[in-house]
Design an enzyme around this catalytic site. Structure first.
Site, PDB file in Angstrom:
ATOM      1  N   GLY A   1       0.836  -1.190   0.000  1.00  0.00           N
ATOM      2  CA  GLY A   1       0.000   0.000   0.000  1.00  0.00           C
ATOM      3  C   GLY A   1       0.870   1.238   0.000  1.00  0.00           C
TER       4      GLY A   1
ATOM      5  N   CYS B   1       2.568   6.022  -2.953  1.00  0.00           N
ATOM      6  CA  CYS B   1       3.512   6.139  -4.060  1.00  0.00           C
ATOM      7  C   CYS B   1       3.589   4.924  -4.975  1.00  0.00           C
ATOM      8  CB  CYS B   1       4.912   6.437  -3.525  1.00  0.00           C
ATOM      9  SG  CYS B   1       5.019   7.997  -2.630  1.00  0.00           S
TER      10      CYS B   1
ATOM     11  N   LYS C   1       0.817   4.220  -7.627  1.00  0.00           N
ATOM     12  CA  LYS C   1       0.749   5.362  -8.537  1.00  0.00           C
ATOM     13  C   LYS C   1       1.973   5.390  -9.455  1.00  0.00           C
ATOM     14  CE  LYS C   1      -0.532   9.190  -6.651  1.00  0.00           C
ATOM     15  NZ  LYS C   1      -0.455  10.460  -5.880  1.00  0.00           N
TER      16      LYS C   1
ATOM     17  N   PHE D   1      -1.045   1.364   6.331  1.00  0.00           N
ATOM     18  CA  PHE D   1      -0.416   0.499   5.340  1.00  0.00           C
ATOM     19  C   PHE D   1       0.915  -0.056   5.814  1.00  0.00           C
ATOM     20  CE2 PHE D   1       1.992   4.266   4.034  1.00  0.00           C
ATOM     21  CZ  PHE D   1       3.175   3.744   3.534  1.00  0.00           C
ATOM     22  N   LYS D   2       1.521   0.553   6.852  1.00  0.00           N
ATOM     23  CA  LYS D   2       2.712  -0.007   7.481  1.00  0.00           C
ATOM     24  C   LYS D   2       2.782   0.527   8.900  1.00  0.00           C
ATOM     25  CE  LYS D   2       6.032   3.535   5.987  1.00  0.00           C
ATOM     26  NZ  LYS D   2       7.323   3.776   5.303  1.00  0.00           N
TER      27      LYS D   2
ATOM     28  N   ARG E   1      -3.398   5.602   3.007  1.00  0.00           N
ATOM     29  CA  ARG E   1      -3.584   5.686   1.561  1.00  0.00           C
ATOM     30  C   ARG E   1      -3.211   4.368   0.888  1.00  0.00           C
ATOM     31  NH1 ARG E   1      -0.269  11.117   0.533  1.00  0.00           N
ATOM     32  NH2 ARG E   1       0.968  10.116   2.166  1.00  0.00           N
TER      33      ARG E   1
ATOM     34  N   ARG F   1       0.771 -10.425   7.943  1.00  0.00           N
ATOM     35  CA  ARG F   1       2.095  -9.804   8.003  1.00  0.00           C
ATOM     36  C   ARG F   1       3.187 -10.741   8.528  1.00  0.00           C
ATOM     37  NH1 ARG F   1       2.526  -5.117   5.007  1.00  0.00           N
ATOM     38  NH2 ARG F   1       0.517  -4.040   5.104  1.00  0.00           N
TER      39      ARG F   1
END
Length: 248
Positions: free
Chosen positions: A37, A40, A43, A102-103, A110, A215
């Site tokens: 995720g 960056c 995209k 996402f982390k 995002r 994870r």
């Protein structure tokens, strides 16, 4: 690779170690998970696809499109594994979601894989109890009601009061999230999740109690000794899961 490891009984962490010995690659970028995720990576890949297409390289563009597709496949596969393992339905079952960012060590949501996983479970009418130490409730509700990529719009174009998803509750710690839950999904690698009292969690869950580790931060063998049915990305399957399809 994690899907192939599960199908063959291999351990994805051993594969990662072997490949990571090549110093040109590095082992930190080889950890299997429920999906990547962040604002960056996806995209940038899509920009690369566009550049390839504009320069008459459709085959190269198609190659990079597959990176996005396999990431979506990984998230869908995780949801399907959860549903198939729990008697082919999570309808009206409480599922604890540990981690939404996402982390770890960020409140950034995002393109977090947690959005797609949660939406997939909600699609089968699950009741979600979500805990993340840094992500606020209004952000989670906004993410679960927003259309894909809408987060990239200016804030004034986003809904100021997101519609509340009635099947979702946000709680203040992991123990509250997992209380009376049928299953636990670990979606962010927060350090605190590694040191949870899983005996306490097991005692307060519905039975059979499932843990789906997206994870690879828990010790499956120790959790199985407690009594959990455990699924870890890319690891040999729990005996309960071996005869169950990855697709519900």
């Amino acid at each position: 690779m994690s899907a192939l490891c599960e199908a063959t009984g291999a351990d994805v962490s051993q594969v990662s170690y072997a490949v990571g010995i090549d110093t040109r690659i590095g082992p930190k970028f080889l950890n299997a998970s429920v999906g990547f995720g962040g604002s960056c990576f996806q995209k940038d890949i899509l920009n690369l696809v566009y550049i390839c297409e504009c320069n008459g390289l459709p085959e190269v563009a198609e190659y990079w499109k597959q990176v996005i597709k396999i990431n979506d496949y990984q998230k869908n596969r995780f949801v399907n594994r959860v549903v198939a393992s729990m008697f082919n339905t999570v309808a009206n079952k409480k599922v604890a979601i540990l981690g939404f960012a996402f982390k770890k060590d960020t409140g950034d949501t995002r393109e977090t894989p947690a959005i797609d996983v949660c939406k997939g479970l909600l699609g089968d009418k699950a009741r979600l109890s979500i805990y993340d130490p840094q992500v606020a409730e209004d952000q989670i509700q906004r993410d679960l009601t927003m259309k894909k990529f809408d987060w990239d719009h200016p804030l004034h174009l986003q809904p100021m009061s997101p519609t509340t998803v009635k099947q979702v509750s946000n709680v203040w710690d992991a123990y509250e999230a997992t209380k009376d839950a049928h299953a636990v999904c670990i979606l962010t690698e927060w350090d605190e999740f590694k040191t949870l009292d899983f005996q306490r969690i097991y005692d307060n869950m519905q039975k059979p109690a499932f843990i789906f580790d997206g994870r690879n931060i828990v010790n499956p063998a120790k959790l199985r000794e407690i009594g959990f049915i455990v699924y870890s990305i890319g690891k040999p399957l729990d005996a309960w899961l071996k005869d169950m399809p990855a697709v519900a």
